[in-house]
Each structure stands twice: as structure tokens, then as C-alpha cells.
Scaffold this active site. Structure first.
Site, PDB file in Angstrom:
ATOM      1  N   ASP A 135     -65.429 -32.643  81.686  1.00 40.99           N
ATOM      2  CA  ASP A 135     -65.983 -32.056  82.905  1.00 40.99           C
ATOM      3  C   ASP A 135     -66.825 -30.842  82.524  1.00 40.99           C
ATOM      4  O   ASP A 135     -66.341 -29.930  81.854  1.00 40.99           O
ATOM      5  CB  ASP A 135     -64.851 -31.643  83.853  1.00 40.99           C
ATOM      6  CG  ASP A 135     -65.348 -31.397  85.269  1.00 40.99           C
ATOM      7  OD1 ASP A 135     -66.487 -31.806  85.591  1.00 40.99           O
ATOM      8  OD2 ASP A 135     -64.607 -30.790  86.056  1.00 40.99           O
ATOM      9  N   TYR A 137     -69.721 -27.736  83.792  1.00 38.61           N
ATOM     10  CA  TYR A 137     -69.669 -26.616  84.745  1.00 38.61           C
ATOM     11  C   TYR A 137     -71.121 -26.196  84.925  1.00 38.61           C
ATOM     12  O   TYR A 137     -71.501 -25.072  84.679  1.00 38.61           O
ATOM     13  CB  TYR A 137     -68.816 -25.509  84.095  1.00 38.61           C
ATOM     14  CG  TYR A 137     -68.391 -24.366  84.984  1.00 38.61           C
ATOM     15  CD1 TYR A 137     -67.620 -24.567  86.123  1.00 38.61           C
ATOM     16  CD2 TYR A 137     -68.718 -23.043  84.638  1.00 38.61           C
ATOM     17  CE1 TYR A 137     -67.189 -23.499  86.892  1.00 38.61           C
ATOM     18  CE2 TYR A 137     -68.295 -21.973  85.399  1.00 38.61           C
ATOM     19  CZ  TYR A 137     -67.524 -22.212  86.527  1.00 38.61           C
ATOM     20  OH  TYR A 137     -67.090 -21.147  87.282  1.00 38.61           O
ATOM     21  N   HIS A 142     -72.623 -22.622  91.721  1.00 39.42           N
ATOM     22  CA  HIS A 142     -71.156 -22.670  91.719  1.00 39.42           C
ATOM     23  C   HIS A 142     -70.584 -21.636  90.748  1.00 39.42           C
ATOM     24  O   HIS A 142     -69.664 -20.885  91.087  1.00 39.42           O
ATOM     25  CB  HIS A 142     -70.674 -24.074  91.353  1.00 39.42           C
ATOM     26  CG  HIS A 142     -69.182 -24.166  91.177  1.00 39.42           C
ATOM     27  ND1 HIS A 142     -68.310 -24.054  92.235  1.00 39.42           N
ATOM     28  CD2 HIS A 142     -68.409 -24.335  90.055  1.00 39.42           C
ATOM     29  CE1 HIS A 142     -67.055 -24.163  91.780  1.00 39.42           C
ATOM     30  NE2 HIS A 142     -67.096 -24.327  90.466  1.00 39.42           N
ATOM     31  N   ARG A 151     -64.827 -11.940  89.332  1.00 44.95           N
ATOM     32  CA  ARG A 151     -65.182 -10.879  88.383  1.00 44.95           C
ATOM     33  C   ARG A 151     -66.177  -9.873  88.940  1.00 44.95           C
ATOM     34  O   ARG A 151     -66.496  -8.900  88.289  1.00 44.95           O
ATOM     35  CB  ARG A 151     -65.773 -11.493  87.095  1.00 44.95           C
ATOM     36  CG  ARG A 151     -64.771 -12.186  86.207  1.00 44.95           C
ATOM     37  CD  ARG A 151     -65.420 -12.646  84.918  1.00 44.95           C
ATOM     38  NE  ARG A 151     -66.487 -13.602  85.171  1.00 44.95           N
ATOM     39  CZ  ARG A 151     -66.295 -14.921  85.325  1.00 44.95           C
ATOM     40  NH1 ARG A 151     -65.082 -15.406  85.229  1.00 44.95           N
ATOM     41  NH2 ARG A 151     -67.292 -15.729  85.572  1.00 44.95           N
ATOM     42  N   GLU A 208     -63.615 -30.893  94.597  1.00 44.69           N
ATOM     43  CA  GLU A 208     -64.838 -30.436  93.944  1.00 44.69           C
ATOM     44  C   GLU A 208     -65.866 -31.552  94.041  1.00 44.69           C
ATOM     45  O   GLU A 208     -65.627 -32.669  93.568  1.00 44.69           O
ATOM     46  CB  GLU A 208     -64.582 -30.049  92.476  1.00 44.69           C
ATOM     47  CG  GLU A 208     -63.780 -28.757  92.371  1.00 44.69           C
ATOM     48  CD  GLU A 208     -63.705 -28.183  90.962  1.00 44.69           C
ATOM     49  OE1 GLU A 208     -63.821 -28.933  89.988  1.00 44.69           O
ATOM     50  OE2 GLU A 208     -63.534 -26.949  90.853  1.00 44.69           O
ATOM     51  N   GLU A 210     -68.687 -33.508  92.894  1.00 48.57           N
ATOM     52  CA  GLU A 210     -69.312 -33.700  91.589  1.00 48.57           C
ATOM     53  C   GLU A 210     -69.884 -35.112  91.498  1.00 48.57           C
ATOM     54  O   GLU A 210     -69.581 -35.981  92.310  1.00 48.57           O
ATOM     55  CB  GLU A 210     -68.274 -33.535  90.454  1.00 48.57           C
ATOM     56  CG  GLU A 210     -67.546 -32.197  90.474  1.00 48.57           C
ATOM     57  CD  GLU A 210     -66.813 -31.869  89.182  1.00 48.57           C
ATOM     58  OE1 GLU A 210     -67.112 -32.503  88.144  1.00 48.57           O
ATOM     59  OE2 GLU A 210     -65.952 -30.982  89.210  1.00 48.57           O
ATOM     60  N   ASP A 242     -63.225 -33.945  91.773  1.00 53.63           N
ATOM     61  CA  ASP A 242     -62.326 -33.364  90.770  1.00 53.63           C
ATOM     62  C   ASP A 242     -61.336 -32.431  91.469  1.00 53.63           C
ATOM     63  O   ASP A 242     -61.502 -31.217  91.488  1.00 53.63           O
ATOM     64  CB  ASP A 242     -63.175 -32.605  89.733  1.00 53.63           C
ATOM     65  CG  ASP A 242     -62.333 -32.098  88.584  1.00 53.63           C
ATOM     66  OD1 ASP A 242     -61.356 -32.760  88.223  1.00 53.63           O
ATOM     67  OD2 ASP A 242     -62.668 -31.023  88.044  1.00 53.63           O
ATOM     68  N   ARG A 246     -55.995 -24.570  93.313  1.00 53.12           N
ATOM     69  CA  ARG A 246     -56.532 -23.254  92.911  1.00 53.12           C
ATOM     70  C   ARG A 246     -55.455 -22.263  92.514  1.00 53.12           C
ATOM     71  O   ARG A 246     -55.679 -21.394  91.656  1.00 53.12           O
ATOM     72  CB  ARG A 246     -57.367 -22.665  94.070  1.00 53.12           C
ATOM     73  CG  ARG A 246     -58.559 -23.500  94.484  1.00 53.12           C
ATOM     74  CD  ARG A 246     -59.526 -23.712  93.349  1.00 53.12           C
ATOM     75  NE  ARG A 246     -60.677 -24.520  93.768  1.00 53.12           N
ATOM     76  CZ  ARG A 246     -61.534 -25.071  92.909  1.00 53.12           C
ATOM     77  NH1 ARG A 246     -61.391 -24.894  91.609  1.00 53.12           N
ATOM     78  NH2 ARG A 246     -62.533 -25.795  93.357  1.00 53.12           N
ATOM     79  N   GLN A 249     -54.160 -23.260  89.093  1.00 57.60           N
ATOM     80  CA  GLN A 249     -55.264 -22.991  88.157  1.00 57.60           C
ATOM     81  C   GLN A 249     -55.383 -21.502  87.838  1.00 57.60           C
ATOM     82  O   GLN A 249     -55.536 -21.110  86.678  1.00 57.60           O
ATOM     83  CB  GLN A 249     -56.566 -23.513  88.783  1.00 57.60           C
ATOM     84  CG  GLN A 249     -57.803 -23.380  87.905  1.00 57.60           C
ATOM     85  CD  GLN A 249     -59.081 -23.813  88.639  1.00 57.60           C
ATOM     86  OE1 GLN A 249     -59.042 -24.281  89.782  1.00 57.60           O
ATOM     87  NE2 GLN A 249     -60.211 -23.668  87.984  1.00 57.60           N
ATOM     88  N   LYS A 262     -55.699 -29.222  87.446  1.00 56.54           N
ATOM     89  CA  LYS A 262     -56.778 -30.213  87.533  1.00 56.54           C
ATOM     90  C   LYS A 262     -56.329 -31.631  87.205  1.00 56.54           C
ATOM     91  O   LYS A 262     -56.958 -32.588  87.652  1.00 56.54           O
ATOM     92  CB  LYS A 262     -57.880 -29.857  86.512  1.00 56.54           C
ATOM     93  CG  LYS A 262     -58.534 -28.524  86.740  1.00 56.54           C
ATOM     94  CD  LYS A 262     -59.649 -28.655  87.744  1.00 56.54           C
ATOM     95  CE  LYS A 262     -60.484 -27.383  87.781  1.00 56.54           C
ATOM     96  NZ  LYS A 262     -61.580 -27.508  88.743  1.00 56.54           N
ATOM     97  N   THR A 266     -58.172 -37.298  89.655  1.00 52.80           N
ATOM     98  CA  THR A 266     -59.638 -37.195  89.744  1.00 52.80           C
ATOM     99  C   THR A 266     -60.116 -38.502  90.353  1.00 52.80           C
ATOM    100  O   THR A 266     -59.853 -39.571  89.792  1.00 52.80           O
ATOM    101  CB  THR A 266     -60.275 -37.020  88.342  1.00 52.80           C
ATOM    102  OG1 THR A 266     -59.693 -35.872  87.716  1.00 52.80           O
ATOM    103  CG2 THR A 266     -61.782 -36.816  88.447  1.00 52.80           C
ATOM    104  N   THR A 358     -68.605 -28.873  89.707  1.00 56.99           N
ATOM    105  CA  THR A 358     -68.893 -28.726  91.132  1.00 56.99           C
ATOM    106  C   THR A 358     -70.373 -28.427  91.342  1.00 56.99           C
ATOM    107  O   THR A 358     -70.923 -27.548  90.686  1.00 56.99           O
ATOM    108  CB  THR A 358     -68.069 -27.563  91.723  1.00 56.99           C
ATOM    109  OG1 THR A 358     -66.713 -27.775  91.381  1.00 56.99           O
ATOM    110  CG2 THR A 358     -68.232 -27.466  93.225  1.00 56.99           C
ATOM    111  N   GLU A 372     -65.351 -22.073  97.733  1.00 57.75           N
ATOM    112  CA  GLU A 372     -66.591 -21.371  98.091  1.00 57.75           C
ATOM    113  C   GLU A 372     -66.825 -21.371  99.600  1.00 57.75           C
ATOM    114  O   GLU A 372     -67.226 -20.365 100.161  1.00 57.75           O
ATOM    115  CB  GLU A 372     -67.781 -22.040  97.388  1.00 57.75           C
ATOM    116  CG  GLU A 372     -67.760 -21.904  95.883  1.00 57.75           C
ATOM    117  CD  GLU A 372     -68.659 -22.919  95.201  1.00 57.75           C
ATOM    118  OE1 GLU A 372     -68.184 -24.040  94.939  1.00 57.75           O
ATOM    119  OE2 GLU A 372     -69.838 -22.594  94.951  1.00 57.75           O
TER     120      GLU A 372
HETATM  121 CA    CA Z   1     -64.571 -29.692  88.020  1.00 57.62          CA
END
Ligand code: CA
Length: 425
Positions: A135, A137, A142, A151, A208, A210, A242, A246, A249, A262, A266, A358, A372
Site C-alpha cells: 500500500d 501513500y 491526504h 503534527r 480509505e 483507494e 483499505d 484509527r 493504528q 489495517k 481490505t 487514500t 479527514e
Molecule cells: Ca491505505
């Protein structure tokens, strides 16, 4: 020659004008026809076509190199291994057989009974056996959104992000086909106000949005695939959800990345749409600044304009659209992803799945996850049946649909759907 893509071609099989499966698509999948053996097939309109029956009845006799049992399989892997020239010959021949001007099968009622099925009456299976699932990113929007949430704006994108397509090795054993439901995962998480971790069902279950590409056999271990060669090693694409817990994770991911948050499920769509079928929908990727290292450089239109919509359907309620995204938003294209994946000599196999990460776009309506859309639970999403959601509840079905439309032709992927069942005791 991609004669199958001829935009004026019409099939003698009825196809609704907004169908994802006109004769220009000819995707590949695996299904169990009514009271029969598993077969590889394709689809036109709402008709599933048994390719092994077509082959047995002699309709592919002009393709001499096509192995006799290649469609009598429970995965597409053997067919994929035959390579792009063969995928092309078969797609072109299928288009020819079902062309409105061709009477050879159209006028043979006995053969049609063995070959054609209502899609509502066949059971779709996983299209490929996936040894390895990766997978990426690759959506900057995203990565920015998640980075800002966790962050702050200053450090949103990690220093490596614009220099390489970040990815991780996922879990292939828990890839499931559309229509297969799963139980809410349980696990360990640490709420912000808790001193120590707690155990229980995930409270922050997310989807997610994807897409993924499916590869054919690559080169030997130690040899790399260049960006210019990459598309020859890609069979086609599917929709990918996916699923992500959260809360699990957030607690587990340091320092090695996603794990149990995760790998519980899937979901993928059952019909693999070939890169050849996507050819008319090529488009430019976003400009890349800084210029990537030479091994990651590509030129021309190396991505595709594919609209993808996601919907929530709560138990006993109506379906609500929650976002609309597009594959073309991805910063890194599939050729760059595959070139990066193999630059160190890592080998790939037929049936491997490589997902995009995503896919979010510039507007809030384009965000491809509830993380999001609810901005980590700060906002509420209102559904058409009056329900409200921040994350998924038990009984919710999440549906994704994707299609391409260039004004002349429209093809699509159908849907990928699954329902969240309550956590197991
Ligand atoms: Ca993913």
C-alpha cells in the site's frame, strides 16, 4: 491494436447508457455460474460471460497459443502470466464475438445458454491470488491532511514525501472481495485521556478510498523495472477500500508503521479493468516539484481520469454519498510506484496488489476517509436518512464506485461494498 476500444462499437448484448460495462470495457473476473464450476469470465452490461465455455466451444480457436484450461481456473493468475500481447488478443476477440455485426454466437441459442448468465445470479470471487499486497501513500492532499492533524501545518509532509512514493507491505491473507462482510476489529488502543492502554472493539473504524493495480510476473530477484517498462507489468486495476481502525493504528504505529489497525480486512472490486481499457482516459499527473531522481522520472500522460465516489448505507436506511475523489489527483503515478518498488531488486509476481493509498483531492468534498471528512472527529457528517456519523457504526455498509467518462465513452469498475458487523465477543 486495441480494436476492443473502438468507441463506435456496439454489442448485441443490451447495455444501459450509464453502464460501467459497455463492450469497450471487457474486464476480467472469476465467478461461479448457476450450478456450475468456477470460471474466469468477463461482463457486458448485466450479462456475465463464461470464458471457459467460450473457449471450449471453439470461439478462441484462432488464438493458437491460448492454453486450453487457462479460463478453467479459480484465479486470473495463469491468464495474467501470459502477458500483455495475450490479454490484448483475448480482449479484441471478445469484442469481436459480441459485436452487433457478428452473428456467430448471437444466433446460436444452445451456445448462449452455456455462456451467458445474469450477473445477479452468479457469485463473484476474488479475481486473483495475491501473494503480496503493498500500500502506497501517494496522495499529497491526504498526506497533508493527516500530517496537519497529527503534527501541525509546519511539519505536515515528512521530508522524504516528495522524493519517493512512500509505501509499506500490507497483508494479503485478509483481502476480501466486494460483498464479503467483516466484524469490527478488537484490539489495544490508548485514548488521549487514559493513563494506560485499553482493550476492546475499535471505536474509530474508517474506510480509505483507494485504487490498486494488479501486476504480472516481474523480473528475477535483483533486477529492476524502469518507469518506461512499468506499464507492461501491470494487468489492470480495481477499487480498493483499505479499512482502517484509527484508534488501534494511532497507538501501535510507532516506529514500524501500520499493523493490526489495517490487516483485518481490505476489500477489492471483483472485475479487473485492464490498463488497455483505460487507455482513452489517460491524463496528466500533478506537476512534481522538486524533480524526482532520474529513476522516478516519467513523461507524458501516465495516469488516468477515474472518478471515485464513496457512500455510507446504514442498516435499514438509505445510501448517502459522502465524497467524490479522482485517481488523477495522485502525486505519484503507477509507473513511478512500480519502478520505486523494484529499484532495490525486489521481485513481484502475477496477482500482486499495489494500492494507491487514500486518494484525497483539493476540496473537502474530495477527502477519501472519515478521518479527514470528520477532521479526526471534530465535525459531524450528516447522512440523507437523518443519521450522523464521525466514524463507521455497526451495520453500516461502505460502498465505493468508480468510472471514467471522456465524453465519448464511459467505462467503470462497478462497486466494492462491505458491511461492518458487530465485534466478536
Ligand atoms: Ca491505505
Amino acid at each position: 491494436m486495441l480494436t476492443a476500444n473502438e468507441p463506435n462499437r456496439k454489442s448485441w448484448i443490451e447495455v444501459e447508457s450509464n453502464s460501467d460495462f459497455p463492450i469497450q470495457n471487457i474486464p476480467f473476473g472469476v465467478f461461479i455460474p448457476t450450478d456450475d464450476f468456477t470460471t474466469i469470465g468477463t461482463r457486458i452490461g448485466n450479462t456475465a460471460i463464461d470464458l471457459s465455455a467460450l473457449h471450449q466451444l471453439g470461439y478462441f480457436s484462432e488464438i493458437e497459443e491460448l492454453p486450453e484450461d487457462v479460463f478453467l481456473q479459480d484465479t486470473l493468475n495463469d491468464f495474467i502470466t501470459l502477458g500483455r500481447p495475450m490479454w490484448r488478443k483475448v480482449r479484441n476477440r471478445v469484442a469481436d464475438i459480441f459485436d452487433s455485426t457478428n452473428g456467430e454466437l448471437k444466433n446460436n441459442t444452445a451456445h448462449k445458454e452455456q455462456i451467458l448468465f445474469d450477473v445477479a445470479e452468479v457469485q463473484m470471487l476474488l479475481p486473483v491470488f495475491t501473494q503480496d499486497y503493498t500500500d502506497f501513500y501517494s496522495s499529497m492532499e491526504h498526506a497533508m491532511n493527516v500530517g496537519i492533524m497529527f503534527r501541525g501545518k509546519e511539519n505536515a509532509l515528512m521530508p522524504n514525501w516528495k522524493h519517493l512514493p512512500v509505501g509499506y507491505h500490507g497483508r494479503s491473507s485478509s483481502i476480501i472481495v466486494s460483498g464479503e462482510d467483516f466484524h469490527r476489529p478488537v484490539g489495544q488502543m490508548k485514548p488521549a485521556d487514559a493513563e494506560v492502554p485499553v482493550f476492546g472493539p475499535s471505536k474509530l473504524l474508517d474506510f480509505e478510498l483507494e485504487m490498486g493495480f494488479i501486476t504480472t510476473d516481474g523480473k528475477h530477484l535483483g533486477d529492476r523495472i524502469t518507469t518506461d517498462e512499468a506499464e507492461d507489468y501491470i494487468f489492470g486495476m480495481v477499487l480498493v477500500n483499505d479499512w482502517s481502525a484509527r484508534d488501534i493504528q494511532a497507538w501501535e504505529y510507532v516506529p514500524l508503521g501500520p499493523f493490526l489497525g489495517k490487516n483485518f480486512a481490505t476489500s477489492i472490486s471483483p472485475w479487473v479493468v485492464t490498463l488497455d481499457a483505460l487507455e482513452p482516459y489517460r491524463t496528466e499527473s500533478p506537476a512534481q516539484d522538486p524533480t524526482p531522481l532520474p529513476y522516478l522520472q516519467t513523461s507524458g500522460k501516465r495516469t488516468f481520469d477515474i472518478e471515485i465516489d464513496a457512500f455510507i448505507e446504514p442498516e435499514n436506511s438509505v445510501e448517502s454519498k459522502i465524497c467524490t475523489s479522482n485517481f488523477k489527483y495522485l502525486y505519484w503515478n503507477i509507473s513511478q510506484q512500480l519502478a520505486h518498488h523494484t529499484v532495490n531488486g525486489c521481485n513481484i509476481n502475477a496477482g500482486d496488489l499495489m494500492a494507491s493509498g487514500t486518494i484525497s483531492g483539493p476540496e473537502e468534498a474530495n477527502y477519501g476517509s472519515l478521518l479527514e471528512l470528520s477532521w479526526r472527529g471534530a465535525k459531524t457528517i450528516k447522512l440523507d436518512g437523518g443519521e450522523e456519523r464521525k466514524f463507521l457504526q455497526d451495520g453500516d455498509s461502505l460502498i465505493m464506485r468508480g468510472h471514467c467518462n471522456n465524453g465519448t465513452t464511459r467505462i467503470g469498475f462497478g462497486e466494492v461494498r462491505a458491511k461492518v458487523l458487530p465485534a466478536k465477543e
